[in-house]
Design a protein around this motif. Structure first.
Motif, PDB file in Angstrom:
ATOM      1  N   UNK A 169       0.810  -1.228   0.000  1.00 35.16           N
ATOM      2  CA  UNK A 169       0.000   0.000   0.000  1.00 35.16           C
ATOM      3  C   UNK A 169       0.839   1.272   0.000  1.00 35.16           C
ATOM      4  N   UNK A 170       2.125   1.202   0.412  1.00 38.31           N
ATOM      5  CA  UNK A 170       2.899   2.445   0.561  1.00 38.31           C
ATOM      6  C   UNK A 170       3.039   3.221  -0.747  1.00 38.31           C
ATOM      7  N   UNK A 171       3.663   2.623  -1.737  1.00 33.70           N
ATOM      8  CA  UNK A 171       3.875   3.351  -2.991  1.00 33.70           C
ATOM      9  C   UNK A 171       2.589   3.535  -3.794  1.00 33.70           C
ATOM     10  N   UNK A 172       1.710   2.502  -3.879  1.00 35.50           N
ATOM     11  CA  UNK A 172       0.449   2.741  -4.600  1.00 35.50           C
ATOM     12  C   UNK A 172      -0.379   3.880  -4.007  1.00 35.50           C
ATOM     13  N   UNK A 173      -0.486   3.946  -2.654  1.00 38.48           N
ATOM     14  CA  UNK A 173      -1.275   5.030  -2.053  1.00 38.48           C
ATOM     15  C   UNK A 173      -0.561   6.373  -2.198  1.00 38.48           C
ATOM     16  N   UNK A 174       0.771   6.351  -2.174  1.00 44.55           N
ATOM     17  CA  UNK A 174       1.530   7.594  -2.368  1.00 44.55           C
ATOM     18  C   UNK A 174       1.257   8.173  -3.752  1.00 44.55           C
ATOM     19  N   UNK A 206      -0.384   2.900   5.642  1.00 40.23           N
ATOM     20  CA  UNK A 206       0.626   1.873   5.929  1.00 40.23           C
ATOM     21  C   UNK A 206       0.527   1.409   7.377  1.00 40.23           C
ATOM     22  N   UNK A 207       0.414   2.349   8.321  1.00 39.98           N
ATOM     23  CA  UNK A 207       0.368   2.000   9.734  1.00 39.98           C
ATOM     24  C   UNK A 207      -0.857   1.162  10.071  1.00 39.98           C
ATOM     25  N   UNK A 208      -2.009   1.528   9.525  1.00 37.55           N
ATOM     26  CA  UNK A 208      -3.242   0.775   9.787  1.00 37.55           C
ATOM     27  C   UNK A 208      -3.127  -0.662   9.291  1.00 37.55           C
ATOM     28  N   UNK A 209      -2.506  -0.848   8.152  1.00 36.14           N
ATOM     29  CA  UNK A 209      -2.436  -2.165   7.518  1.00 36.14           C
ATOM     30  C   UNK A 209      -1.379  -3.064   8.153  1.00 36.14           C
ATOM     31  N   UNK A 210      -0.231  -2.498   8.504  1.00 36.00           N
ATOM     32  CA  UNK A 210       0.896  -3.360   8.869  1.00 36.00           C
ATOM     33  C   UNK A 210       1.124  -3.532  10.361  1.00 36.00           C
ATOM     34  N   UNK A 211       0.379  -2.828  11.236  1.00 31.11           N
ATOM     35  CA  UNK A 211       0.699  -2.926  12.663  1.00 31.11           C
ATOM     36  C   UNK A 211       0.469  -4.316  13.267  1.00 31.11           C
ATOM     37  N   UNK A 212      -0.643  -4.997  13.008  1.00 36.20           N
ATOM     38  CA  UNK A 212      -0.798  -6.348  13.597  1.00 36.20           C
ATOM     39  C   UNK A 212       0.337  -7.308  13.226  1.00 36.20           C
TER      40      UNK A 212
END
Length: 310
Positions: free
Chosen positions: A188-193, A224-230
């Motif tokens: 999600x990082x680069x696509x959302x950026x 990114x934070x919402x998706x990867x924290x768990x």
């Protein structure tokens, strides 16, 4: 466009600049994630009560050295991870897009997500030993210890001890969780950026420059934070364990949720957000600038035949 090698270098340099600023929040995040590990909530002591309390407690008892434990390993990891993530993303995206649509300029959300995840997973696998020793260095505290404590002198001593006691497989303990975690974030990082960047240009008529890079990076960092924290919590615990406390990703997830409750996988979320927002903003904003610098260097040193293919 820079070469793959140039993009790799630009991405790594940008990430090292970002991690210098955000490393203390990463230290707090890891300690919050390990706090009360496999203990019922009512029985778990709260040595660190949040982001700013954690920073102040560590700074007061351990000084800047405590906040920046593992920074050397973090630099190496960021060079590998973000070099791969930012260096391989565009070549992968163009290659797959050309294979599917016969046109590298077509924008496909699915292909963008796949390319982001694949490039991130490559970097996570390659850099896993350095993230492992970084996590163990950051979790160590002579004053308020949480989780398993590892008394490594530095990153090289940690790698040596792990290698001698646990072998090569020990250096890659938790690599599956790292790949899942980074795959989630990178997808999600680069696509959302780039998505945010295109929307800001189209709907708000923002011009290319630092303000556009900053706004796009902030949007990307939050997602990114919402998706990867768990998976990040699971990874921290698997990296820090000794012996076989967890047999794998799903065993760690099951034991954590069963013992501590569902919200346990979001321990340290705000510390993660405090780290990932400025880290993503700095990494992607600096990457824009370092890419320009790398392109200037390449324009001077590359032969004309190579430059025509870029």
């Amino acid at each position: 466009m820079a070469t793959t090698t140039g993009a790799f270098a630009a991405g790594g340099i940008a990430a090292c600049g970002a991690v210098t600023v955000t490393h203390p929040f990463e230290t707090v995040k890891i300690r919050l994630q390990l706090q009360g590990e496999l203990q019922a909530k009512k029985d778990a002591p709260r040595l660190y009560r949040g982001v700013f309390h954690g920073v102040s407690v560590i700074a007061r008892n351990e000084g800047l050295k405590g906040l920046f434990r593992g920074i050397g390993a973090a630099y190496v990891y960021q060079m590998i991870l973000n070099g791969c993530r930012l260096g391989f993303y565009e070549p992968l995206r163009k290659g797959v897009t050309t294979a599917v649509f016969k046109d590298a300029n077509v924008q496909s959300l699915g292909i963008n997500i796949f390319s982001g995840a694949a490039s991130g997973i490559l970097g996570a696998a390659a850099g896993s030993p350095f993230f492992l020793v970084k996590t163990r260095l950051q979790s160590y505290s002579p004053f308020l210890p949480v989780g398993t404590q590892h008394g490594y002198k530095n990153a090289f001593d940690g790698l040596r001890q792990i290698g001698s006691k646990e072998g090569v497989l020990g250096l890659y303990r938790g690599v599956g969780a790292a790949m899942v975690r980074t795959g989630f974030g990178s997808s999600v990082q680069l696509p959302t950026y780039f998505f945010a960047k295109r929307r800001l240009v189209r709907h708000l008529e923002m011009q290319e420059g630092p303000a556009l890079h900053l706004a796009s990076s902030a949007a990307s960092g939050f997602v990114v934070c919402c998706v990867m924290h768990p998976p990040d919590t699971i990874m921290s615990r698997m990296y820090n364990q000794t012996g076989n406390l967890y047999s794998g990703v799903f065993d760690c997830l099951y034991k954590t949720v069963k013992t501590e409750g569902l919200l346990a996988i979001y321990k340290g979320y705000f510390a993660h957000l405090a780290r990932i927002l400025p880290h993503t903003i700095l990494t992607l904003t600096l990457a824009e600038q370092t890419n320009k610098w790398v392109r200037k260097v390449e324009n001077k040193v590359l032969p004309p035949a190579v430059k025509e293919k870029l």
